[in-house]
Structures are given as structure tokens and as C-alpha cells.
Design an enzyme around this catalytic site. Sequence first.
Site, mmCIF file in Angstrom:
data_model
loop_
_atom_site.group_PDB
_atom_site.id
_atom_site.type_symbol
_atom_site.label_atom_id
_atom_site.label_comp_id
_atom_site.label_asym_id
_atom_site.label_seq_id
_atom_site.Cartn_x
_atom_site.Cartn_y
_atom_site.Cartn_z
ATOM 1 N N SER A 131 -22.017 33.943 33.961
ATOM 2 C CA SER A 131 -22.615 34.797 32.945
ATOM 3 C C SER A 131 -22.979 33.985 31.718
ATOM 4 O O SER A 131 -22.305 32.997 31.389
ATOM 5 C CB SER A 131 -21.577 35.852 32.569
ATOM 6 O OG SER A 131 -21.951 36.494 31.384
ATOM 7 N N TYR A 155 -12.458 38.473 30.157
ATOM 8 C CA TYR A 155 -13.522 38.506 31.169
ATOM 9 C C TYR A 155 -14.284 37.180 31.167
ATOM 10 O O TYR A 155 -14.466 36.544 32.210
ATOM 11 C CB TYR A 155 -14.495 39.674 30.883
ATOM 12 C CG TYR A 155 -15.793 39.544 31.651
ATOM 13 C CD1 TYR A 155 -15.837 39.757 33.027
ATOM 14 C CD2 TYR A 155 -16.986 39.184 31.004
ATOM 15 C CE1 TYR A 155 -17.033 39.616 33.735
ATOM 16 C CE2 TYR A 155 -18.171 39.042 31.704
ATOM 17 C CZ TYR A 155 -18.187 39.260 33.065
ATOM 18 O OH TYR A 155 -19.368 39.109 33.767
ATOM 19 N N LYS A 159 -14.817 33.861 34.002
ATOM 20 C CA LYS A 159 -16.068 33.213 34.435
ATOM 21 C C LYS A 159 -15.965 31.707 34.218
ATOM 22 O O LYS A 159 -16.326 30.905 35.087
ATOM 23 C CB LYS A 159 -17.265 33.782 33.661
ATOM 24 C CG LYS A 159 -17.575 35.228 33.988
ATOM 25 C CD LYS A 159 -17.994 35.400 35.443
ATOM 26 C CE LYS A 159 -18.122 36.826 35.873
ATOM 27 N NZ LYS A 159 -18.156 37.034 37.299
#
Length: 349
Positions: A131, A155, A159
Site C-alpha cells: 500500500s 495496519y 504491510k
Amino acid sequence: MEVPLCVLVTGGAGYIGSHTVLELLLDGYKTVVVDNLNNSSEIAIARVRQLAGDHAHNLSFYKMDIRDKPALEQLFASTKFDAVIHFAGLKAVGESVEKPLMYFDNNIIGTITLLEVMAAYGCNKLVFSSSATVYGWPKEVPCTEEFPLSAANPYGRTKLMIEDMCRDIFASNSDWKFILLRYFNPIGAHPSGLIGEDPHGIPNNLMPFIQQVAVGRQPALKVFGTDYSTKDGTGVRDYIHVVDLANGHIAALKKLFDPTIGCEVYNLGTGKGTSVLELVSAFEKASGKKIPLVKTGRRPGDAEIVYASTAKAERELNWKAEHGIEDMCRDQWIWACNNPYGYQTEKTQ
Ligand code: NAD
Ligand code: UFG
């Protein structure tokens, strides 16, 4: 006759996954989807089958959690996968701040389990959903793949950790081939209106929220921050049509079979920045609906301007996004009109 390549798609019932599975099928790949349906519906798989027409027989679906190692092993024992596209993961930033362990368990343990099973069964090609969040608050734009990386929340940390894991695994054994795709902001839907994004609960992201205002499920859109140093004071992002993004995965998959590839990272965006107010205005035009706005303060953790440098993907993947904001809003609206309550009917909400 040439045997079609067989691809495992984790999280293939989800928003980006379902669009990618359709493009894989239309391109002639055999496609096996595993998804625990935590944030998706099996109806999406049925709709993909419908859209794939004659290619639908190449799709299999297993309701499975990627952390269930015996189940994954059984699948790999029965099917030889040429490559894996790994979408499965939790993705709500706010929830990750509340429940970091849940994110580490699902995203990190899930990926480790998948990589272990791939290694055990001799499958060494992976495309991973990273991302633009790994760029944090970028010092300048456009973001190139060489920019410094950071994580602003659990989050984003998952990644970054998974990207780092892939780099370390490749460093230990160059037989592995990894393509890490850093998505910017996917919106829109398949133009048929049959598949699209179906967030559970109140949406966190801008476009699903606008959609819910347009169909009367939310009264107004809160604009988070009107004092940014941008053209109209609102945040700027690189919105990309989900079908373009799906096609970026086909390009990445093809690249995985290039003998020179090792562990590579590519931005998937359009290279164009659009403000919140510009997106609202384009959506109003496409839908004919007025979106009432409530101007509020900045959302903590939000960057001001984020958009991609697309040069590396264009050069090395031979891929470029084709759709503009108008197409994205048009297709979002077709999806919204056909499925105002997502894959569920209104009565079951
Ligand atoms: P999504 O929630 O629609 O799809 C993810 C899918 O993975 C869901 O169908 C969910 O049920 C499944 N899943 C989650 N955990 C699983 C597990 N342990 N085992 C099996 N299946 C599991 O999300 P999406 O928008 O399609 O995103 C796909 C991937 O792309 C995610 O990894 C996400 O973090 C990443 N990504 C998304 C965006 C975005 O804005 N949508 C941006 C950047 C990166
Ligand atoms: N925004 C609003 N009101 C809302 C929601 C969003 O004004 O109700 C604004 C935000 O402040 C931001 C822009 O709209 O300026 C886009 O916000 P999104 O939440 O749609 O997208 P983000 O860029 O903040 O983040 C999303 C995902 C991240 C991912 C990132 C890049 O949530 O996980 O895209 O892919 F990392």
C-alpha cells in the site's frame, strides 16, 4: 495444447481480489480462490463466474482461512500452483489501532503460513498487495519506489513488515520471485455493476462513504480538513479505477515469469492527484445526486498530498492506468444503483 498457468488468489472474494480474478479468468488463467469471507461474500464469486462466461469453469473457490495450515497444505498437495497473488488481509486503519494483535495475527501470521506452505510445495512466485501507506506523509510528490518507508499505524506496519519479510526471504534464497505492489486509492467498480466494494458497517474510506450518502444510507459526508496546503484546502490522493488496478496484477504476474526478476516493488496509481472536493464534484456530476458536506477538522494520521510516480510500472510492467476520475465515478454509481446495500438485500441489513 498449452496448459494454462494456475494461480492461487488469497482474498479473491474481496474488492480488489474479485476484479483481479475476473481479469485472470478472461486472460485464460486457471484460478483458485481461498477466502474466509471475513470481509466479503460468496455472491461476489458467483458474479465473477457470471461475468467470466466461457472461462468460468477455470475458477474454483474454497472458504478457507490462510492461517489454517493443514487446509492450505491439503490444497497445495492437490494442486500445483505456478504463482500466488496474495490479497488476504485486514485493512481498516482505525480498527488496527484498536486491535493491533488481531492485525498482526491475521496479516503477519497469515502471510508467514502462506509462505511456509509455498516453500514446502515448491511454489516460489508471489505478488503481494502492499500500500501507499508505507510512504507515510511523503516529503514530496510524486512518490517514487525509492522513497523512505514508515508505518503510521499497525495496519501500515503489517504491510511494511511483509514487504521486509519478502526482501529478507529473497536475500536468503534467490529462487524466490516477489512483486510487491503499492496500491494508491482504488475506487470504482466493474462497469457491469455486478461486482464492486461492499464494506461492512460504516465505511472508513472516502468513495464508499460518498456512495452511501448518495443512496441515502448516510446523511452527509464529513470532509476531514479544509486547511491543507492544496488547491482547495482538502486532502489530495491518487484514485485509481479498480479494473486498471486488477490489470496491473496481470502485468505483474507476467513479470514474475521473467527470469531476471528478483524482489521488485511497483507503485500502482495514475500519477494524478485529486482533492476531496474534486472527487465529490465528479461524483455529483456522474450521479446527478447532491452530496451534502460537513466540513470538520483533519483526521489524525492523514497525509496532505499523496500521489504516485508511475514511471517504473510503465517502464518495467508495461502497464498504465487508462481510466480517469469520470469513469471511476460513473462505474461506482452503476454499482451503487444496482446494489445499494452491497451484495446483501436491503431486508437482511
Ligand atoms: P477486502 O477486505 O475487500 O479483501 C480482502 C479479502 O481477504 C476479503 O475477502 C477477506 O474476507 C479476505 N481475508 C482476510 N483475512 C483472511 C484470512 N486470514 N484468510 C482468508 N481470507 C482472508 O480488501 P481489498 O480492498 O480488496 O484489499 C485487498 C488487499 O489490498 C488487502 O491486503 C489490503 O490491505 C490491500 N490494499 C487495499 C487498499 C484499498 O484501499 N482497498 C489499498 C492498499 C492496499
Ligand atoms: N476523507 C474525508 N471524509 C471521509 C473519508 C475520507 O474527507 O469520510 C478524506 C481523507 O481525509 C483523505 C481522502 O478523503 O484526504 C482519502 O481518504 P481515504 O480514507 O479514502 O484514503 P486514505 O488515502 O486515507 O487511505 C487509504 C486506505 C489506506 C491505504 C491508502 C493508500 O485507508 O489503508 O488508502 O492505499 F494505505
